[in-house]
Design an enzyme around this catalytic site. Sequence first.
Site, mmCIF file in Angstrom:
data_model
loop_
_atom_site.group_PDB
_atom_site.id
_atom_site.type_symbol
_atom_site.label_atom_id
_atom_site.label_comp_id
_atom_site.label_asym_id
_atom_site.label_seq_id
_atom_site.Cartn_x
_atom_site.Cartn_y
_atom_site.Cartn_z
ATOM 1 N N HIS A 144 -5.042 -5.798 -11.032
ATOM 2 C CA HIS A 144 -4.414 -6.685 -10.045
ATOM 3 C C HIS A 144 -3.993 -7.993 -10.682
ATOM 4 O O HIS A 144 -2.884 -8.481 -10.466
ATOM 5 C CB HIS A 144 -5.353 -6.931 -8.864
ATOM 6 C CG HIS A 144 -5.539 -5.730 -7.997
ATOM 7 N ND1 HIS A 144 -6.484 -4.766 -8.254
ATOM 8 C CD2 HIS A 144 -4.877 -5.315 -6.886
ATOM 9 C CE1 HIS A 144 -6.411 -3.820 -7.320
ATOM 10 N NE2 HIS A 144 -5.445 -4.132 -6.478
ATOM 11 N N GLU B 1 0.823 -1.206 0.000
ATOM 12 C CA GLU B 1 0.000 0.000 0.000
ATOM 13 C C GLU B 1 0.857 1.256 0.000
ATOM 14 O O GLU B 1 0.569 2.227 -0.708
ATOM 15 C CB GLU B 1 -0.949 -0.002 1.200
ATOM 16 C CG GLU B 1 -1.929 -1.170 1.242
ATOM 17 C CD GLU B 1 -2.712 -1.358 -0.044
ATOM 18 O OE1 GLU B 1 -2.829 -0.397 -0.826
ATOM 19 O OE2 GLU B 1 -3.186 -2.483 -0.294
#
Lengths: 542, 272
Positions: A452, A361
């Site tokens: 992703h 992140e």
Amino acid sequence: MGQYAVAQTLPGGRTMRVGSQDELSLLREADATVEALRREGSLLVRKRSIDPQLADRTHERLVQVHRGVPVFGAELTRQADQGATVSIFGTLYDGLTLDTTPALSPTEAAAVFDDLAQSGRRMTEPRLLVLPAREGVDTDRLVYEARVFTGARLMAYFIDATSGEVVWSYDDLKTQQPRLPCQQCTVGDGLGVKSDRKKLSVTTVGGAFLAHDRLRPADVFTFDLRGDWVRTLAVLDGGAQLFDADLAADADNDWLDGASVDAHVGMGWTYDYLFDRFGRQGLNAENVRMISLVHPIDRSDVFTAPPELVGIFHLNAFYCGVCGPDGVGLAVFGEGLPPNVLLGGRRVGYFSGALDVVAHELAHAVTDFTSALIPLDESGALNEAFSDIIGVEVEHYAEPFFRDGAGVADYLLGEDVIEPGGIRSLPNPQQFGDPDHYSLRFLGLNDNGGIHTNSLIATHAYYLAIEGGTNRVSGLSVTGVGATNREQMEQVFFRAFTNFLTPLSTFSDARAATIQAARDLYGVGSTPEAVVIQAWNAVGVL
Amino acid sequence: MSRLVITIRTARRLLLGALALFAAPTLLGDVAFAQGRPTERITARIDGGWRPAARTFVGTTTFEAFSELGNFEADYEIRQGVVIDGGISFLLWRNLAVGLDVSSYSSINPARLNTELPHPFFFDLPRTSSGVAGGLRREELGVHLRALWVTQFNDWLVVSFSGGPSLINARQDLVSAVRHREVGFPFGDVLFEGHSQTTQSENALGVNAGIDVDAYVLHRIPGLSGIETMRQVGLGVLFRYVSGSADLQVGDSPISVDLGGLQVTTGIRFRF
């Protein structure tokens, strides 16, 4: 723009991709073009930086403007060695003829975005842009762009600067895993969380201990929202501020809340990794503060909270680049599921309990401050790939720091959160149904164009470049530099992704950029260069 | 761990000193040596001198820092030092005498410190530092009970051999804590800033053995020859070895610290 300009998938977009692998004449020609554009005012220098990896090298980021208005995603990176250009990467748009006088004023545009926000909140001021034609956008448009937080999404909206209609949009929330089409197929998920001892850098105030790391050059804050998802939403959309009272706290400095501990420590270790490996001063290279939110919702709310909140606050982690104090970003780590609730037979723990997730992140922030890869299609896949690479490498970097059997480094993502297994496998993307070859890439619209799942094409190449092996689809073998030389690939990919890629970069750009980086760092014809070429060939990126 | 160190230079000095003491009467003309009983019953002496030997001992201290244990190892060096020594002996029977001596030794010594300081962020990744703690005092006050065999070779040369138990009070300054200054992120290095110290005192039993060579020749020196009492006053040199050890709490554990050692003193003698 000459023969170095290679048409890419973006209509009208021209990618410059010249470096030391090309003839000098091409480089000079490209450089002359850039200089000409710069002189006429079509290219503006956005940022200049000194290369922390190589002496005498400098990097420029130049943005394209059309009649004074920035062109969305059009950006070049230019590397110089003692003033002489070494490489140029990026995307420019030819033939823009658009009138750049908007009919809507910024105030009027803001009202349109506020309407779009509905119960959410507009996070940024409207920005006038030229949006070149692209899939879903039939012609070049003059638009206003702003980010709108809707509760479960951080939408980037582009509205026509004349009519106010929504021309294009995408979700700019960088999540750890894709938003899933249904609750059942959520792969979400995973002291800290594993009762392993860690050290926290904290601050003591009034006899209490607060999760505010002031020892590192960048302030690191971990806020505990104590399961109050209403307040979490308010914090994310800027409707509520964060105070010291919101910081994760402990009375005796023996911290028992694993989610807070792992988030706080993981952010610190990620900072350390960036500093140790690349000499980077934090996420923006200027020690911007780092913030994470834990316990964004209560685990018991999984049965009553709106489904979209379960998706982001229970079964995900994400980085919001415009959230938090000063609007320079924060990471939110999902709460997971109650112990007696399984997801597809797997346990979902606190997302901060996985160091690779935490680093993943925060790496989105590094991307935001460097290449600004747009989280859509191939650039989005590269954005995710970079975060996965950083996630995996921080895990390897920090392996010696773990105790009590925790923190075993591997090439899986999220294996410490979603147990057993994790959510992505770099050695074997197929394990989770992800493509291990460019020919198998996802071409649908879900997940911003499969960012992703498609990221595995790049990260599988990265894995092969280190460990070696044979690609299942192509049958091509890669020698690999070996795990003991893994730092070579770390340096190559980090250099390429942070210095050479631009918002609209593609897999082919990443290939060229990493080859350039390998040549910069280890020389033309070096083993790392050969390995990088082999790896991209193996996964079908040419 | 302790060790006894006598340098070659020191040994040579001792030998030359002893020869000089024996040579002095020779130069004064009286060379007749005849072994016999002492003519006087009481001998007293006051000496000053040197302890030439150096010793070392090591103590490790564990402390807590940053939620982890660190430690420092202090390598103490006990250097040569000044000895003040005095005593009295009584002839009991024939050549046999008993005596009681008191000696005082003190020196100012350093300790070399090697520290492993825990990292503020990571377990098992200590930073190391080195430094020197100066000004550590060692004091030994010894009370030596002696049995002596006294031989008088002639009217001016008396040699005695002695041995017996010693009671030694040892005081030792020990490093109790080290102080460091953090250089800053990434906290890979620390700077040694200083130390804190404490003093321990311990009593110990030991043994002593020595040779005392006394020459009563002052009355032969021009200017003193007319003073009759000068016959009772002499000069002497005492070689004494004291062996003992004290259990000091050095750092985390008790350590047997060697006391005493060879000492060479010289001074004035009185016989009655």
